[in-house]
Design an enzyme around this catalytic site. Structure first.
Site, PDB file in Angstrom:
ATOM      1  N   HIS A  18       0.863  -1.193   0.000  1.00 25.58           N
ATOM      2  CA  HIS A  18       0.000   0.000   0.000  1.00 25.58           C
ATOM      3  C   HIS A  18       0.894   1.236   0.000  1.00 25.58           C
ATOM      4  O   HIS A  18       2.121   1.101   0.070  1.00 25.58           O
ATOM      5  CB  HIS A  18      -0.980  -0.018   1.177  1.00 25.58           C
ATOM      6  N   HIS A  21       3.946   1.646   2.335  1.00 21.34           N
ATOM      7  CA  HIS A  21       5.201   0.936   2.031  1.00 21.34           C
ATOM      8  C   HIS A  21       6.101   1.734   1.099  1.00 21.34           C
ATOM      9  O   HIS A  21       7.297   1.493   1.022  1.00 21.34           O
ATOM     10  CB  HIS A  21       4.908  -0.418   1.359  1.00 21.34           C
ATOM     11  N   CYS A 124       1.700  -9.773  20.409  1.00 21.75           N
ATOM     12  CA  CYS A 124       0.770  -9.378  19.341  1.00 21.75           C
ATOM     13  C   CYS A 124       1.318  -9.913  18.027  1.00 21.75           C
ATOM     14  O   CYS A 124       2.417  -9.530  17.601  1.00 21.75           O
ATOM     15  CB  CYS A 124       0.617  -7.858  19.251  1.00 21.75           C
ATOM     16  N   CYS A 127       1.842  -7.183  15.291  1.00 21.34           N
ATOM     17  CA  CYS A 127       3.118  -6.448  15.401  1.00 21.34           C
ATOM     18  C   CYS A 127       4.305  -7.403  15.387  1.00 21.34           C
ATOM     19  O   CYS A 127       5.438  -6.955  15.290  1.00 21.34           O
ATOM     20  CB  CYS A 127       3.210  -5.676  16.711  1.00 21.34           C
ATOM     21  N   CYS A 143      -4.342  -4.737  21.286  1.00 26.38           N
ATOM     22  CA  CYS A 143      -3.328  -3.988  20.536  1.00 26.38           C
ATOM     23  C   CYS A 143      -4.001  -2.814  19.812  1.00 26.38           C
ATOM     24  O   CYS A 143      -4.904  -3.030  19.007  1.00 26.38           O
ATOM     25  CB  CYS A 143      -2.624  -4.882  19.522  1.00 26.38           C
ATOM     26  N   HIS A 146      -3.694  -3.090  15.932  1.00 25.87           N
ATOM     27  CA  HIS A 146      -4.361  -4.179  15.198  1.00 25.87           C
ATOM     28  C   HIS A 146      -5.762  -4.491  15.705  1.00 25.87           C
ATOM     29  O   HIS A 146      -6.443  -5.348  15.140  1.00 25.87           O
ATOM     30  CB  HIS A 146      -3.472  -5.430  15.202  1.00 25.87           C
ATOM     31  N   LYS A 293      -5.056   6.505  10.346  1.00 25.92           N
ATOM     32  CA  LYS A 293      -4.211   5.403   9.946  1.00 25.92           C
ATOM     33  C   LYS A 293      -4.947   4.639   8.834  1.00 25.92           C
ATOM     34  O   LYS A 293      -6.166   4.480   8.906  1.00 25.92           O
ATOM     35  CB  LYS A 293      -4.036   4.482  11.157  1.00 25.92           C
ATOM     36  N   LYS A 296      -7.638  -1.647   6.378  1.00 24.27           N
ATOM     37  CA  LYS A 296      -8.637  -2.281   5.509  1.00 24.27           C
ATOM     38  C   LYS A 296     -10.012  -2.162   6.128  1.00 24.27           C
ATOM     39  O   LYS A 296     -11.004  -1.967   5.437  1.00 24.27           O
ATOM     40  CB  LYS A 296      -8.285  -3.755   5.313  1.00 24.27           C
TER      41      LYS A 296
HETATM   42  N1  MSP Z   1       8.833  -6.818   8.376  1.00 25.55           N
HETATM   43  C1  MSP Z   1       8.985  -5.695   9.207  1.00 25.55           C
HETATM   44  C2  MSP Z   1      10.275  -4.948   8.917  1.00 25.55           C
HETATM   45  C3  MSP Z   1      11.520  -5.762   9.081  1.00 25.55           C
HETATM   46  S1  MSP Z   1      12.955  -4.835   8.723  1.00 25.55           S
HETATM   47  C4  MSP Z   1      14.193  -5.810   9.199  1.00 25.55           C
HETATM   48  C5  MSP Z   1       7.817  -4.716   9.004  1.00 25.55           C
HETATM   49  N2  MSP Z   1       7.113  -4.874   7.878  1.00 25.55           N
HETATM   50  S2  MSP Z   1       5.851  -3.932   7.492  1.00 25.55           S
HETATM   51  O1  MSP Z   1       5.366  -4.462   6.242  1.00 25.55           O
HETATM   52  O2  MSP Z   1       4.925  -3.868   8.559  1.00 25.55           O
HETATM   53  O3  MSP Z   1       6.425  -2.499   7.272  1.00 25.55           O
HETATM   54  C6  MSP Z   1       7.447  -2.259   6.315  1.00 25.55           C
HETATM   55  C7  MSP Z   1       7.807  -0.788   6.291  1.00 25.55           C
HETATM   56  O4  MSP Z   1       6.681  -0.042   5.840  1.00 25.55           O
HETATM   57  C8  MSP Z   1       8.180  -0.225   7.663  1.00 25.55           C
HETATM   58  O5  MSP Z   1       9.238   0.692   7.580  1.00 25.55           O
HETATM   59  C9  MSP Z   1       6.909   0.496   8.084  1.00 25.55           C
HETATM   60  O6  MSP Z   1       7.137   1.553   8.965  1.00 25.55           O
HETATM   61  C10 MSP Z   1       6.451   1.007   6.733  1.00 25.55           C
HETATM   62  N3  MSP Z   1       5.030   1.337   6.744  1.00 25.55           N
HETATM   63  C11 MSP Z   1       3.963   0.496   6.798  1.00 25.55           C
HETATM   64  N4  MSP Z   1       2.823   1.264   6.816  1.00 25.55           N
HETATM   65  C12 MSP Z   1       3.141   2.574   6.770  1.00 25.55           C
HETATM   66  C13 MSP Z   1       2.436   3.773   6.622  1.00 25.55           C
HETATM   67  N5  MSP Z   1       1.108   3.835   6.618  1.00 25.55           N
HETATM   68  N6  MSP Z   1       3.166   4.905   6.452  1.00 25.55           N
HETATM   69  C14 MSP Z   1       4.530   4.908   6.347  1.00 25.55           C
HETATM   70  N7  MSP Z   1       5.216   3.795   6.486  1.00 25.55           N
HETATM   71  C15 MSP Z   1       4.573   2.646   6.902  1.00 25.55           C
HETATM   72  O7  MSP Z   1       7.621  -3.869   9.837  1.00 25.55           O
END
Ligand code: MSP
Length: 471
Positions: A18, A21, A124, A127, A143, A146, A293, A296
């Site tokens: 999304h 990411h 959790c 997380c 949490c 979530h 935030k 879904k």
């Molecule tokens: N798998 C772990 C990271 C392991 S690194 C050794 C993880 N994955 S995640 O899919 O939840 O998040 C991946 C990255 O996307 C993280 O840096 C997280 O902060 C970022 N984001 C996920 N949703 C986000 C937003 N809505 N806004 C900005 N960044 C966010 O955590």
């Protein structure tokens, strides 16, 4: 010329990408392109985090073999990174055999700092995090991220003795050997570090099968974060290879939600392995949708592909690197995106390029060889990872060129036959736009390339506007 290693957080593959990411990638890519621009050698990691309970549960729910499930989703993330124009050099999946083997080797090397103990507490899966009794009570057992009740765990786990490294981590933070950005997050981390207990780093195989097996103990698998954090160095070949050419990383980009893992567990692992801590941890804010935030269940998740389809990749990168503040939480709304596209990309920049190139062609202006240096103010901001501010600075220069054209009125100089004055005015304006295009390279590389080509002899206005308004 120096070697610069840049990393991104590896996303879990329990869903599709999304717009949140995109931030890690856009920031890290801008940073990598900037370093290439100033002549550094860049190695740029990207990858996917494919183990853990969350992923396993999702595959079970869908009735798909878990390996097949992660293969499908990892592909979606890879496609996504390509769509964003990210020029990574290395890609890692935590289910790669090589990574798993090196992870086990890393565990062996950390042995002196690992002990077996009973864990009685809360977890959790959303997380993938153990939570303290205080957090459990403060959040009334649910949490907040979530909206799911914490799970009660009562099991034997291996622990990493964080207390062995607290002092060294604190010193590294205080001395900026490991810089944490922004400053206010650094303060939060210092407070967390002070009270950080040892961390559980494995789960019994009876509870979780989808992970890297703990070496020499078949009954346990590694806690997903140990395996995930290790990716930054297994990708370089550690411990089989000497990684000192690239490690410590110059910059590791992570969201604020996962900074604690990178600023406490990760340096503890590195110190235990006899490796230096990363030079900089850049922790960005969250992308919100209409102040909320994205989730879904609320139904406000924005698909990055929709945004790219609307106005193209550079418009997407523009919005994410300029209007999403590098460090604070920022909102994505379609309205803001459209405004930025029309007023800034189409008007400020697109019209400027068209107008200046048309004037140059009409008056047969030729450019001499000129030095296009990056301004000091810009370099300082980029060196300090202040990407949105650096982008604002570029925009001030763009607006400055527009104002100069209005003030200096080259068309009047042409009309009055003041050829020398006209030539020098136009050359100086074109020189300025070439500086702008160089500064834009890390952010919107396609546009930067087009602008440079337009103002390279013979100067030709674009046949189509750079940012058409009628889409
Ligand atoms: N798998 C772990 C990271 C392991 S690194 C050794 C993880 N994955 S995640 O899919 O939840 O998040 C991946 C990255 O996307 C993280 O840096 C997280 O902060 C970022 N984001 C996920 N949703 C986000 C937003 N809505 N806004 C900005 N960044 C966010 O955590």
């Amino acid at each position: 010329m120096k070697n610069v290693y840049i990393t991104t957080a590896i996303p879990y593959v329990n869903g599709v990408p999304h717009i949140g990411h995109a931030l890690d990638y856009c920031l890290a890519d801008a940073c990598a392109r900037y370093h290439r621009l100033i002549g550094d050698n860049v190695r740029f990691q990207a990858g996917t985090d494919e183990h853990g309970g969350k992923i396993y549960q999702k595959a079970q729910e869908l009735g798909i073999p878990v390996q097949e499930y992660v293969d499908n989703n990892a592909k979606k993330f890879q496609d996504f990174i390509h769509e964003l124009g990210v020029e990574y050099t290395d890609y890692i999946r935590t289910t790669d055999q090589k990574h798993e083997k090196l992870c086990q080797e890393i565990w062996r090397r950390l042995k002196d700092h690992i002990y077996l103990n009973k864990y009685d507490g809360w977890y959790c899966t959303g997380c993938e995090r153990f939570v303290t009794e205080k957090e459990y009570t403060d959040n009334h057992g649910i949490c907040p991220d979530h909206q799911k009740p914490y799970e009660k765990l009562s099991e034997e786990n291996y622990y990493l003795r964080i207390s062995d490294f607290k002092k060294q981590i604190r010193e590294a933070i205080d001395s900026n050997e490991m810089m944490i950005l922004p400053e206010f997050r650094k303060k939060e981390i210092i407070r967390l570090l002070d009270k950080s207990p040892d961390v559980s780093i494995s789960r019994p195989r009876t509870q979780l099968t989808w992970g890297v097996p703990v070496p020499d103990d078949d009954s346990q698998v590694m806690y997903v974060w140990i395996d995930a954090l290790a990716n930054y160095i297994t990708l370089l070949g550690f411990p089989d290879e000497d990684i000192s050419e690239w490690w410590p990383a110059a910059a590791q980009f992570v969201g604020k939600d996962i900074l604690r893992f990178h600023a406490i567990i990760w340096p503890a692992m590195l110190l235990g392995l006899g490796l230096p801590v990363p030079s900089t941890l850049v922790s960005h804010g969250m992308v919100l949708a209409d102040g909320q935030k994205m989730s879904k269940s609320i139904g406000n998740v924005v698909d990055p592909m929709d945004v790219i389809a609307k106005h193209g990749l550079d418009a997407f990168r523009y919005f994410f690197l300029r209007h999403i503040d590098t460090f604070a939480d920022s909102d994505f709304t379609w309205e803001k995106f459209e405004d930025a596209y029309n007023n800034e990309l189409a008007n400020d920049l697109g019209n400027l390029v068209q107008r200046l190139a048309t004037l140059a062609k009409k008056n047969k202006i030729k450019m001499d060889e000129c030095q296009v240096e990056l301004p000091k103010e810009y370099r300082t901001l980029m060196d300090n990872f202040e990407f949105s501010k650096a982008f604002d600075y570029v925009w001030e220069r763009i607006q400055g060129i527009n104002k100069r054209i209005d003030d200096e009125k080259p068309w009047t100089l042409a009309k009055n036959g003041e050829t020398d004055k006209l030539n020098s005015c136009m050359r100086s304006l074109i020189h300025e736009i070439l500086i702008v295009s160089k500064m834009l390279t890390p952010f919107i590389p396609n546009t930067a390339g087009k602008v440079e080509a337009i103002f390279t002899n013979p100067i030709e206005p674009p046949l189509e506007p750079l940012f058409p308004k009628d889409r």
